[in-house]
Design a protein around this motif. Sequence first.
Motif, PDB file in Angstrom:
ATOM      1  N   VAL A  16      52.205  44.123  37.207  1.00 59.10           N
ATOM      2  CA  VAL A  16      51.986  44.171  38.778  1.00 59.10           C
ATOM      3  C   VAL A  16      53.028  43.572  38.672  1.00 59.10           C
ATOM      4  N   LEU A 190      55.057  52.491  42.078  1.00 55.30           N
ATOM      5  CA  LEU A 190      53.768  52.594  43.251  1.00 55.30           C
ATOM      6  C   LEU A 190      52.833  52.732  42.793  1.00 55.30           C
ATOM      7  N   GLN A 191      52.729  53.131  41.704  1.00 51.74           N
ATOM      8  CA  GLN A 191      51.700  53.268  40.656  1.00 51.74           C
ATOM      9  C   GLN A 191      50.837  51.639  40.862  1.00 51.74           C
ATOM     10  N   SER A 192      51.633  51.515  39.309  1.00 53.54           N
ATOM     11  CA  SER A 192      51.448  49.581  39.439  1.00 53.54           C
ATOM     12  C   SER A 192      50.995  48.967  40.838  1.00 53.54           C
ATOM     13  N   LEU A 193      51.813  49.015  41.977  1.00 48.43           N
ATOM     14  CA  LEU A 193      51.422  48.162  42.732  1.00 48.43           C
ATOM     15  C   LEU A 193      50.424  48.580  43.630  1.00 48.43           C
ATOM     16  N   GLY A 194      49.451  49.906  43.394  1.00 48.40           N
ATOM     17  CA  GLY A 194      48.399  50.462  43.913  1.00 48.40           C
ATOM     18  C   GLY A 194      48.671  51.513  45.099  1.00 48.40           C
ATOM     19  N   LEU A 195      49.887  52.147  45.814  1.00 50.98           N
ATOM     20  CA  LEU A 195      50.297  52.587  46.750  1.00 50.98           C
ATOM     21  C   LEU A 195      49.323  54.512  46.415  1.00 50.98           C
TER      22      LEU A 195
END
Lengths: 235, 252
Positions: A16, A190-195
């Motif tokens: 993150v 976006l994947q790492s931040l969970g969108l």
Amino acid sequence: MNRLQRLLNSSVGAKVMVATTGLLLFGFVIVHLLGNLQIYRGQEAMNSYAKMLHDLGPLLWLARLLLLAIFVVHLGLAIRLHRANRQARPEPYYVQHTAHREPFHQRRVKATRMMVITGVVILLFVLFHLMHFTFGWINPQAYGKHDEAGRHDVFGMVISGFQNPAITLTYVVAMLLLGWHLFHGAVSTLQSLGLTHPVWRPVVEKVLWALLIFVVVGNCFIPLSILLGLWPPGG
Amino acid sequence: MKLTLHIWRQPDRNSPGRLVTYQLDGVSPDMSFLEMLDLLNEQLASSGQDPVAFDHDCREGICGMCSLVINGVPHGPLQGTTTCQLHMRHFRDGDHIYIEPFRAKAFPVIKDLVVDRSAFDRIIEAGGYISTNVGSAPEANTIPVPKEEADTAFDAATCIGCGACVAACPNASAMLFVAAKVAHFAHLPHGQPERRRRVLRMVEEMDRQGFGNCSNYEECEAACPKEISVKFIAEMNREYLRALCSPAADQV
Ligand code: HEM
Ligand code: SF4
Ligand code: FES
């Protein structure tokens, strides 16, 4: 403090942080390009923009320190993750093959494998860039001149620098590698931040792709247009 | 069919292994991949050689025991299938097939193609459960679950814990597996009481087991026999961050 430590020590937290700092760096690159596009408004506009930045004084230093901190966190955590990743697979496969079938995904896998290499080249380029325009070591004869209003002649320095084919080539190659880094990085954040929102995710992805193209094309266009004599007109 | 097999042979955890080549004749296209290995083992055993050790149990794609990396891809070339459900008709007469074990520090080789996947069990023990009193079955509609939530939970729950995601990931990361378990419970009412604690415990146990970190290669999704989506990894990241900001972070 306990929570911050946990964030930095855990796999998810480190990811993150790499994503957040990566996104901030991406944002900086965009703003930096918008500023540099002043060059197409002529010497007057470019030099007064540069003077405006310099006159910020302590604020400018604060921004520089912040940027340095972001860079260090991004790089430090990315390298720590990379090391752990290599240790997690001590013995390689005899047959190395991607499970992906589509060419687009296979290209992204290549870009992902190259993240540390493209990252280190970007770091070297940033140092080169500072030596060029901030310290004036690369092209000293064009450094430290002043325009008629007594301002530092940034416009002249940039034009003179990019009329040199070797310097322009360095910039163009570095920007293509930055594009490659972000080819993985932009969507990866976006994947790492969970969108995962089904409506917003595709929209944000498209916006990031557009910004990525803007950054690479814009940053390559400036030095190339000067080298090819398209700018300044008659110069 | 006649095949040339290159199979990883390793006597035990601490000895070095190597690829050994075998010629196998008389393979039927209707055999499953494991039946093909059974045929090889019969021939090895009858000629007094040590048969190839490999894992299997249900042989119908539900238990997650079969492993094998076939020509560089966990569970072989057919998308959305386990090794036990892969049939020899997907190969051609005369093919060379490379068969290796799952490779990860957290999955040490026990013998030949068998690896120790108990690191997954330790992650499950850390939080992959709900705590409840099980008495007689409750009335079916006492706890309503919206259809979309039930579907999402079920998509995640189809994970059979095979470990192919770890095997496929260039970083040997277990995030798809852990994400599937976290999401499975997070979408159901029964998972709510332990929701925050669960993700903190499971992620941190995963880190301790020596798996790598996700770099979003998305190889796991492509190799997963149950086609678990990487969107669950994004969801796990979000769940972890939320949990870290919640009071649960003081308790676990
Ligand atoms: C202007 C400079 C840079 C920008 C705009 C940038 C941007 C990004 C972005 C957006 C990501 C995606 C984060 C994610 O995967 O979620 C990323 C990842 C990464 N960056 Fe950078 N970066 C820059 C410089 C560097 C440098 C100097 C390094 C030096 C090693 C580096 C190494 C990495 C690595 C290894 C990753 C992948 C981490 C992982 O997925 O495991 N980057 N970067
Ligand atoms: S996520 Fe897929 S590949 Fe990973 S353990 Fe579950 S079923 Fe196997
Ligand atoms: S043997 Fe059970 S899933 Fe393959």
